[in-house]
Each structure stands twice: as C-alpha cells, then as structure tokens.
Design a protein around this motif. Structure first.
Motif, mmCIF file in Angstrom:
data_model
loop_
_atom_site.group_PDB
_atom_site.id
_atom_site.type_symbol
_atom_site.label_atom_id
_atom_site.label_comp_id
_atom_site.label_asym_id
_atom_site.label_seq_id
_atom_site.Cartn_x
_atom_site.Cartn_y
_atom_site.Cartn_z
ATOM 1 N N LEU A 391 64.408 2.757 72.848
ATOM 2 C CA LEU A 391 64.657 1.833 73.957
ATOM 3 C C LEU A 391 64.808 0.398 73.462
ATOM 4 O O LEU A 391 65.736 -0.307 73.867
ATOM 5 C CB LEU A 391 63.505 1.918 74.972
ATOM 6 C CG LEU A 391 63.521 0.927 76.134
ATOM 7 C CD1 LEU A 391 64.744 1.175 77.028
ATOM 8 C CD2 LEU A 391 62.234 1.042 76.959
ATOM 9 N N HIS A 392 63.897 -0.033 72.613
ATOM 10 C CA HIS A 392 63.903 -1.421 72.130
ATOM 11 C C HIS A 392 64.567 -1.513 70.755
ATOM 12 O O HIS A 392 64.266 -0.696 69.878
ATOM 13 C CB HIS A 392 62.481 -1.967 72.027
ATOM 14 C CG HIS A 392 61.780 -2.038 73.349
ATOM 15 N ND1 HIS A 392 60.951 -1.027 73.798
ATOM 16 C CD2 HIS A 392 61.800 -2.984 74.322
ATOM 17 C CE1 HIS A 392 60.474 -1.353 74.994
ATOM 18 N NE2 HIS A 392 60.985 -2.533 75.335
ATOM 19 N N PRO A 393 65.430 -2.490 70.560
ATOM 20 C CA PRO A 393 66.004 -2.692 69.228
ATOM 21 C C PRO A 393 64.945 -3.156 68.227
ATOM 22 O O PRO A 393 63.892 -3.672 68.588
ATOM 23 C CB PRO A 393 67.057 -3.791 69.461
ATOM 24 C CG PRO A 393 67.293 -3.819 70.938
ATOM 25 C CD PRO A 393 65.993 -3.402 71.566
ATOM 26 N N ASN A 394 65.251 -2.989 66.947
ATOM 27 C CA ASN A 394 64.475 -3.616 65.886
ATOM 28 C C ASN A 394 65.105 -4.960 65.537
ATOM 29 O O ASN A 394 66.018 -5.432 66.247
ATOM 30 C CB ASN A 394 64.393 -2.689 64.670
ATOM 31 C CG ASN A 394 65.776 -2.309 64.122
ATOM 32 O OD1 ASN A 394 66.788 -2.971 64.419
ATOM 33 N ND2 ASN A 394 65.837 -1.243 63.339
ATOM 34 N N ASP A 395 64.646 -5.582 64.475
ATOM 35 C CA ASP A 395 65.188 -6.901 64.113
ATOM 36 C C ASP A 395 66.699 -6.847 63.905
ATOM 37 O O ASP A 395 67.430 -7.750 64.336
ATOM 38 C CB ASP A 395 64.507 -7.426 62.842
ATOM 39 C CG ASP A 395 63.051 -7.803 63.055
ATOM 40 O OD1 ASP A 395 62.566 -7.729 64.201
ATOM 41 O OD2 ASP A 395 62.390 -8.189 62.064
ATOM 42 N N ALA A 396 67.172 -5.800 63.248
ATOM 43 C CA ALA A 396 68.614 -5.673 63.010
ATOM 44 C C ALA A 396 69.365 -5.502 64.323
ATOM 45 O O ALA A 396 70.481 -6.029 64.500
ATOM 46 C CB ALA A 396 68.889 -4.490 62.083
ATOM 47 N N GLY A 397 68.764 -4.768 65.255
ATOM 48 C CA GLY A 397 69.402 -4.589 66.559
ATOM 49 C C GLY A 397 69.501 -5.885 67.339
ATOM 50 O O GLY A 397 70.528 -6.171 67.976
ATOM 51 N N TYR A 398 68.431 -6.690 67.299
ATOM 52 C CA TYR A 398 68.480 -7.985 67.984
ATOM 53 C C TYR A 398 69.528 -8.896 67.345
ATOM 54 O O TYR A 398 70.223 -9.648 68.038
ATOM 55 C CB TYR A 398 67.101 -8.634 67.980
ATOM 56 C CG TYR A 398 66.120 -7.984 68.937
ATOM 57 C CD1 TYR A 398 66.404 -7.883 70.295
ATOM 58 C CD2 TYR A 398 64.907 -7.455 68.498
ATOM 59 C CE1 TYR A 398 65.525 -7.270 71.183
ATOM 60 C CE2 TYR A 398 64.013 -6.848 69.370
ATOM 61 C CZ TYR A 398 64.326 -6.761 70.712
ATOM 62 O OH TYR A 398 63.457 -6.159 71.591
#
Length: 410
Positions: A391-398
């Motif tokens: 559900l939540h991105p990680n640092d790379a996703g953000y």
C-alpha cells in the motif's frame, strides 16, 4: 535595487519584532510571507502508536526538527491549539539551526517573542504566530524549534505520524546547544504547525492527502516523503507544504485519523500563507476501510461508492477554485495485496481514477497510479517501490511520485 528591497524587508521585520503594530505589508495576506514548512494537526490520540499528546507537558522542553522547503530573510513559527479545550500557556521558545539529533549549532539559538514577550498564551481552538525573527533561512535547511512549558498543559494538539524524531527534556532546556538533557524521543510533532519565511513572490504548493502524502514508512529523519522530494526538485524556489494525515478519508471523520478532507481543506490548504496550488491525493482509505468494523478510534467505516467519492473530490475542487488556488488531482495508487484489498474495492479505485484522468474537472492531473504500478499487473505496486505492505511506497517509490509531477503544471 536588491539592497533597497532587503533593507525595506528587514525594516518591516524589525518593526514587528519589537512589538510595534505591524504595517499591512507585514501581514500574512500581503504576499510577503510564505509558508515553508507545515503539518496538518490532529486531536490528541495514541491510536496510531505511543506519543505525548494525550498526557501533554509539565516542566518539559520539547525540541522539534523540521526541514524548510525554501528560504527567506526572516522567519516566524505558528503554534496550534486547535483541539485544546482551554488556553495553553507557553513559557518560552527558541529557534536554532539544527545539529545532530537534539543538538543545535553553537551560536545559532535565538529567543522567539510573541507580541514582544517571551511567554504567551495560545487560545483554545486557535493558533499563535511568533514575532518575525531576523534570520536568513536557506532553502532545504533544517531548523530546530524548542518549546518550554513550565505549567501542565493537559492534552495537546499534535501530528501523530511525523516520520521525524522529536525530543523531550525535563526542565527548561530551550537554550541548550547540546543534546544531553533530551533523553526522551517521539516520532510525533506537538503544537508546531507551521514555519513561515519573509520571501516576496514565493507561492507555495500544498500536498494534501493521507498517509501516502504524509510519507508513512519512509525512512525516519531522512526527509524522503514525496513532498520533500518535490521540494528538492524545485531547488527551494517554491515552498512545498505537506498536510497529509495517515488514515485520513475524504468523506469520514475519525478521532485518530483526522477530520474528513472536505472539512479540513479550508484550514490545511486555503489558510496556508502564500498558497498558489494544491495536489490532492486522497480516497484510498475511504475505499479500503469498509473492511474494518467501526470503533472509537476509526469512527464509522461505511462502504463508499465511486460516485460518493467523486462527489467528495468535487467539493475539494470547488473549495480550491473559490479561493483562486490551482487544483491538481493525483490518481489513487495501487493497493492489490494490501490488508484491505478486494476486487470490489479495486473496481471503485479504477472508476475514481478514470474520472480523475478524463473528466477535466481538475486543473491538471498527476498520474501517481501509473508511476508506481507494476507493468505486469497494473493493480499491483512495483516491488521496487513497495515498502512491504503493498500500500505504502518506500523511499524509492516516493522519489518516483515526485518525479511524475510536471512542475510546469504547478
């Protein structure tokens, strides 16, 4: 010309700082002041994890570190007692340039004043701005604000999931440069709701939403939330203000997860100083939380249809446009495999996203969904961007979310 302008601005700061009635040019509505850091405030609650908001403070110094988005020639802070049932007495406060952890840079500690006095009262249900402090603030600089409360505060307004460390010490340590006295830590913010800088011509972007805007599950103290990454892309040229709240919904209030988006939009977007545009990313919790039974923390957990959620988004658009704010819609990100996924809920997300992309009702669109989706299964977040809960991105996703924004649309 630049020297004359700087002299004029510093003159305004000095006049306001010594308690003389400010001129019209020194008011937040004048266009000289812009928000450079902000958070959305919440009721005192331990619903999302332990913090100090319900117990409050008594003979405590609370040190909070924030990274501003853009710079200016003067700064002031904003404190909120939005959810306080009585006036709250602040004994004193300082601002300094942040060091490591709870330490600050030697020689940088400055007393804050409030209408010329070191102590002040924050009205029940209201907020308090400090006097302007002549302080050159650099873009993307970390500042430390230390609040000291001699008297018991009772429960305090907070932002529960800060993804940043706050520090507490017993006694008055607002002037300390070292970290030794600050032996307790928390990952919430307390009472501090904004930092503003004197920066003519700077128009702020507000990132408004839920935990994915808030930056949940990004690295604590690393400033890797998508609004932080956007501020870096903009190089400090425009402020980016983060008013996301974890678990927040468009249509439903919650004691632990904030007022519904349609109710808090005025305070958390329209009332921010210098705001010119807003990115709205909200609705996945309206869709998903019908999986849970209602309780005192979550509040009601109704099934929400796409039509109902679209109507809520239309209300946010209406409020933004009435205030002359450019409003940008963010598509809802993938959640297949998460704790509240179902095919029926996925169908609602798909319908809402189709409306965001094609209706033309938003001034512009940021397709966060496609930026994070796995090409092999577009209902699923790409593994490289997934924090682990689907559900939540990680640092790379953000980082990928910020990269998906066309800054010309702002």
């Amino acid at each position: 010309m630049k020297r004359r302008l700087l002299g004029l601005l510093l003159g305004l700061v000095t006049t306001a700082a010594i308690g003389t009635a400010p001129t019209a040019a020194a008011t937040p509505e004048s266009g000289l002041w812009a928000g450079t850091w902000a958070t959305a405030v919440q009721k005192p609650s331990s619903g999302l994890g332990p913090n100090w908001s319900e117990a409050g403070f008594a003979d405590h110094s609370v040190r909070q570190v924030v990274r501003v988005a853009s710079g200016g020639v003067s700064a002031r802070i904003r404190l909120s007692n939005e959810y306080g049932g009585q006036p709250l007495r602040l004994t004193g406060a300082t601002v300094a340039r942040a060091g490591e952890g709870a330490a600050v840079k030697p020689g940088s500690v400055r007393d804050l004043r409030f209408r010329g006095a070191r102590s002040a009262e924050i009205p029940a249900g209201g907020e308090l701005r400090s006097d302007p402090l002549p302080l050159l603030v650099a873009p993307l600089e970390e500042l430390t604000v230390t609040l000291y409360f001699r008297e018991p505060t009772g429960p305090v307004t907070a932002h529960v999931n800060a993804i940043a460390t706050s520090y507490r010490a017993s006694g008055d340590h607002r002037a300390d440069t070292g970290a030794a006295a600050f032996t307790e830590t928390s990952t919430s913010w307390y009472l501090l709701s904004g930092v503003e800088v004197l920066a003519p011509g700077k128009s702020a972007v507000v990132a408004f939403g839920d935990s994915i805007t808030e930056g949940a599950l990004s690295t604590v103290d690393a400033d890797n939330r998508y609004p932080d990454e956007l501020a870096e892309r903009l190089g400090g040229k425009r402020p980016v203000l983060n008013t996301g709240i974890g678990g927040n919904r468009v249509l439903t209030d919650s004691n632990c997860l904030g007022e519904k988006a349609t109710a808090r939009f005025e305070r958390d977007v329209v009332a921010q100083p210098g705001v010119r545009s807003v990115i709205v990313l909200e609705g996945i919790n309206d869709i998903g939380m019908s999986a849970f039974p209602p309780d005192d923390c979550l509040g009601p957990t109704p099934w929400v249809s796409a039509a109902e959620l679209i109507a809520g988004h239309r209300e946010l658009i209406k409020q933004a446009k009435a205030a002359g704010i450019r409003v940008i819609g963010g598509t809802l990100t993938p959640f297949k495999g998460s704790f509240y996924f179902s095919e029926e809920r996925e169908a609602v997300r798909d319908e809402v996203n189709h409306w965001i992309r094609t209706s033309g009702e938003y001034d512009a669109v940021v397709d966060f969904d496609r930026a994070l989706a796995d090409p092999a299964d577009e209902d699923l977040m790409l593994a490289a961007y997934d924090s682990g809960d689907r559900l939540h991105p990680n640092d790379a996703g953000y980082h990928a979310m910020a990269a998906a924004i066309d800054v010309k649309q702002l």
